[in-house]
Design an enzyme around this catalytic site. Structure first.
Site, short mmCIF file in Angstrom:
data_model
loop_
_atom_site.label_atom_id
_atom_site.label_comp_id
_atom_site.label_asym_id
_atom_site.label_seq_id
_atom_site.Cartn_x
_atom_site.Cartn_y
_atom_site.Cartn_z
N ALA A 367 -11.05 15.18 -4.17
CA ALA A 367 -12.18 14.43 -4.70
C ALA A 367 -11.94 12.99 -4.49
CB ALA A 367 -12.16 14.63 -6.31
N ASP A 393 -4.86 17.76 4.46
CA ASP A 393 -5.03 18.57 3.35
C ASP A 393 -5.18 19.82 3.58
OD1 ASP A 393 -6.25 19.84 0.87
OD2 ASP A 393 -6.87 17.78 0.19
N ARG A 404 -18.11 17.00 -7.36
CA ARG A 404 -17.50 15.73 -7.12
C ARG A 404 -17.04 15.44 -5.75
NH1 ARG A 404 -14.17 19.46 -8.54
NH2 ARG A 404 -11.94 19.58 -8.27
N LYS A 417 -11.07 21.15 4.39
CA LYS A 417 -11.46 19.92 3.64
C LYS A 417 -11.43 18.66 4.66
CE LYS A 417 -10.86 20.77 -1.20
NZ LYS A 417 -10.41 20.47 -2.38
N ASP A 465 -3.30 15.93 -6.26
CA ASP A 465 -3.03 16.62 -7.56
C ASP A 465 -1.64 17.37 -7.51
OD1 ASP A 465 -3.42 18.64 -5.99
OD2 ASP A 465 -5.38 19.35 -6.59
N ASN A 466 -0.76 16.86 -6.97
CA ASN A 466 0.44 17.77 -6.91
C ASN A 466 1.49 16.64 -7.10
OD1 ASN A 466 3.13 18.48 -6.03
ND2 ASN A 466 1.97 20.22 -4.92
N CYS A 521 6.53 39.58 -25.98
CA CYS A 521 5.99 40.21 -27.05
C CYS A 521 5.02 39.51 -27.72
CB CYS A 521 7.52 40.09 -28.29
SG CYS A 521 7.22 40.98 -29.68
#
Length: 829
Positions: A367, A393, A404, A417, A465-466, A521
């Site tokens: 984005a 990327d 976006r 990308k 984003d990392n 659990c």
């Protein structure tokens, strides 16, 4: 009305065309479901009357006042957005009775009820869903649901709470209510608000100015007057002030002095600086103000988030204080007949050549990366001799990116990308040099992105984003003495940080948000939040449709792999393989029957078995109920073939089961319901001696495996394998593992249905399809408006880096909050 500045969509092929007509084609490409029309006629009252929202950009004040009066009288939301050089202006008038349905930009606070006392006031003991203290504040309005006992609180109108401490709230009089037993949630409610706005004509004389601190107010007032003076100059002279022409800037200042007579002191240096570059047209400023205006239009249309009240001014006039920029003359900034004349008007022709020679590394083509590359193409960065942009990327384009990442189209889905983005910006500006990679940036790729690569760069733009990669990239830039501009967004919030060697501090340590993990659990027996039921459903998806298929295929290809496993694990794998082979369907009808048996096992039999082990009235010690606090007592579900939620699970599970077994799915819901009506399952039979671990402690290590059982099962499956391999129709691999994909609607259908049925077992509120997708897909909220605005702010810092600015006071770190129309810009440390 298109809030995105239309020039961003235009190419040289559109030269000479009407901008609205040319932009219409580009806008229509973005989303085929949105009808986009072009209008080049007069903005008459009859024409405007059909709109809910009207946005004016780059319009004379006289037109703004005329249309503003019409919109205010008719209750039409009205927005003015304007950019002049390095300053921007935004105004909103949403009428005298505008209702904001959801003013907050955060999810409502929710907590699990553990106890409610009978009293006046009643005391609510509660914990947040992660087990920590609640996050309510004094005066929050809340509702209750799912309480067993004290049911009088369930479904009541929202009531206020008083916070006692991190785990206790005071609520109204509960003394006459029935005693609380167990369960329930308390949830914050965002109540609608009504707001009233003045018309542009009134607000112009008595402006409400949005500021982040009181110290900003004098500057914002001066910009308010400066924009009015600029309108007056344009009306008198029929043009904007010539770039860097002192006499024109002086005339604007004189007009501003007259306008400011009844106001507080005027920042005359600010007005002159503003006027001297007001003829400029900068892509980053247009991107920033366009993003803000688009968000206000969304607020007007949706009633979500608080609208701007009523004026917002922003500027990057600090750029003019840079060494070199301050010495520019009228001749330096005169038009050249170039596509970059609007930028030359601010920074001069020599700076434009410097922009063209830049070598930049863009890490991330999502984005923010798309917006940065678009801005670079418009600015002419790397569009000259010696210039180059490398963009990398590792990701490919998904359908969910299209809302976006506007360089991509639906025909680009599954393509890399970086390659698609590079090709798109070359169409915008054929002179730009862009090289696309699909490499991860990190220690493993230092042969590609090593010291020599970084040394030839002029700068790095991070659009990641990392956070782990971001931290590595920061250290690489620090070692190579290369500047870094880092940008990030989350929903309506965004930030831009700049790191300049020898000038600013490092960006600082960062850590990725930790994915939630829940005790086994809790997921198996004691869920108490929607997140628990969704994770349980996600685990079921993996076990049923991926792991089973992988185990079968691996066994058929090479049964010797079992020799490398411990005996208990080998036995478990063999049991799963046998079960998968026994359940192999012949057709779609078999898949429906399998799904029905799974439903019965998950939502009836397993719960019945648990309640036999720990009945509803079970006590851990005398007077202490086992099913209390976070332990919600479940109940079995009874299958109903006419219940949509039950059938939704059957259909999704059957289709996935068919896919993994490579048979044609049964797609007819009516025919499936007929099968379900006719199916008769054997009654539930309790399993004797079955141990259910009901503590959060790890389960005991399994006892020694019966080697005879393991050997017998191995021989049995070896015979099945031989028979399968000898069958001509059998294709190896025999099954198709399904990997969960958040953008596959069928996958989300199954998880949502499975989770909601589990929630019904335990009296937990259900989650809708979109919420389930967001939570289970770990989707970070992202919207185009924030992305566009943040990329604009980032490129303003890149202007300074291109100048080689070494004055710390010229740089800005920015934090943006579009939900409240707030911008914080400060000098970096």
């Amino acid at each position: 009305t298109a809030c995105l500045p239309p020039q961003f969509f235009l190419t040289e092929r559109d030269e000479g065309q009407n901008r609205a007509v040319a932009s219409q084609r580009r806008l229509a490409e973005l989303n085929s479901r949105v009808v986009v029309t072009a209008h080049s006629g007069e903005l008459s009252e009859s024409f405007l009357a059909s709109f809910q929202v009207v946005v004016l950009t780059d319009s004379p004040l006289e037109e703004q006042l005329r249309i503003g009066d019409l919109c205010h009288a008719r209750g039409i939301c009205f927005i003015v957005a304007d950019v002049k050089g390095l300053a921007g202006q935004l105004f909103c008038d949403f009428g005298e009775h505008f209702v904001v349905h959801d003013p907050a930009d955060t999810e409502p606070v929710c907590a699990v009820v553990q106890y409610v006392s009978q009293g006046n006031p009643g005391i609510v003991t509660c914990v947040a869903e992660d087990g920590r203290g609640h996050l309510f504040r004094d005066g929050d309005m809340v509702t209750f649901s799912g309480l067993e006992g004290m049911t009088e609180l369930n479904g009541r109108q929202p009531c206020p709470v008083h916070v006692l401490d991190d785990f206790h709230l005071e609520v109204g009089d509960t003394s006459s209510f029935s005693p609380y037993r167990c369960g329930g949630q308390v949830k914050q409610v965002h109540l609608p608000q009504e707001h009233s706005y003045k018309s542009l004509r009134e607000a112009l004389a008595e402006p409400k100015l949005q500021v982040s601190t009181p110290q900003e107010l004098p500057r914002r007032r001066s910009l308010h007057v400066a924009f009015q003076a600029l309108h007056a100059f344009r009306e008198q002279h029929g043009r904007l002030p010539r770039p860097r022409a002192p006499e024109d800037a002086q005339r604007v200042l004189e007009l501003a002095r007259r306008l400011a007579e009844q106001h507080r002191p005027l920042d005359e240096a600010l007005v002159q600086a503003f006027a001297s570059v007001s003829a400029g047209d900068l892509c980053p400023m247009a991107a920033f103000v366009g993003g803000l205006a688009a968000q206000e239009a969304l607020k007007a249309a949706s009633g979500k988030f608080l609208p701007l009240d009523q004026w917002l001014y922003c500027d990057a006039l600090e750029c003019l204080a840079m060494e070199g920029a301050a010495r520019l003359t009228e001749e330096d900034c005169a038009p050249r007949g170039s596509r970059y004349d609007g930028q030359i008007a601010v920074f001069g022709a020599d700076f434009q050549e410097r922009l063209g020679r830049q070598k930049y590394f863009v890490v991330g083509a999502g984005a923010i990366g798309c917006e940065l590359l678009k801005n670079f193409a418009m600015m002419g960065l790397a569009a000259g001799a010696g210039g180059d942009i490398t963009v990398t990327d590792t990701d490919t384009i998904a359908r969910s990116n299209l809302h976006r990442q506007f360089l991509f189209r639906s025909t680009d889905i599954s393509k890399p990308k970086a390659e698609v983005a590079a090709a798109a910006v070359r169409l915008m500006n054929p002179d730009i040099k862009v090289t696309a990679h699909q490499n991860q940036v990190g220690p493993a790729t230092e042969l590609i992105y090593g010291a020599d690569f970084f040394k030839q760069l002029d700068g790095v733009a991070s659009a990641l984003d990392n956070l782990e990669t971001r931290t590595y990239l920061e250290s690489r830039c620090c070692r190579s003495l290369r500047p870094l501009v880092d940008s990030g967004t989350e929903g309506t919030q965004g930030n831009v940080l700049v790191m300049v060697p020898h000038l600013t501090r490092l960006l600082g340590p960062a850590s990725d948000p930790v994915d939630p993990t829940f005790p086994l659990c809790t997921l198996r027996h004691f869920p108490w939040t929607t997140e628990h039921t969704l994770q349980w459903a996600r685990d079921k998806f993996e076990g049923l449709f991926r792991l089973s298929a992988e185990n079968v295929n691996r066994f058929l290809a090479d049964p010797a792999f079992l020799e490398h496993l411990e005996a208990p694990e080998a036995l478990e794998v063999l049991q799963r393989v046998r079960k998968s082979l026994q359940e192999r369907p012949r057709d779609g009808q078999d898949c429906v029957r399998w799904a029905r048996r799974r439903w019965q096992s998950c939502y009836h039999d397993t719960i019945s078995q648990l309640l036999l082990t720990v009945p509803p009235d079970h006590e851990t010690s005398p007077g202490i109920a086992f099913w209390s606090g976070n332990r919600r007592c479940p109940h079995e579900l009874t299958f109903n073939p006419d219940d949509d939620s039950h059938v939704a699970y059957i259909m999704a599970a059957a289709r996935l089961f068919a896919q993994t077994h490579k048979v044609l799915a049964h797609g007819d819901s009516a025919a499936a319901q007929e099968i379900l009506h006719n199916m008769v399952l054997p009654p539930f039979t309790p399993q004797e001696g079955l141990h259910i671990n009901i503590t959060e402690e790890p389960e005991e290590v399994q006892e020694a495996v019966d080697q005879g059982q393991l050997a017998e099962l191995t021989r049995e499956l070896a015979q099945w394998r031989q028979e399968l391999l000898e069958t001509e129709e059998t294709q190896i691999p025999i099954m198709e593992p399904i990997h969960f994909e958040k953008d596959d609607n069928l996958h989300i259908d199954f998880v949502t249905a499975a989770s909601n049925l589990r929630a019904e077992n335990y009296g937990i509120p259900r989650a809708d399809w979109l919420t389930s997708k967001r939570l289970v897909g770990r989707i970070v909220p992202a919207i185009a408006t924030t992305t566009m605005a943040v990329a604009g702010l980032a490129c303003l810092e890149i202007y300074k880096l291109v100048w080689g600015c070494q004055d710390l006071s010229c740089y800005r770190r920015s934090n943006l909050f579009l939900s409240s129309s707030l911008l914080l810009r400060a000098q970096p440390l």
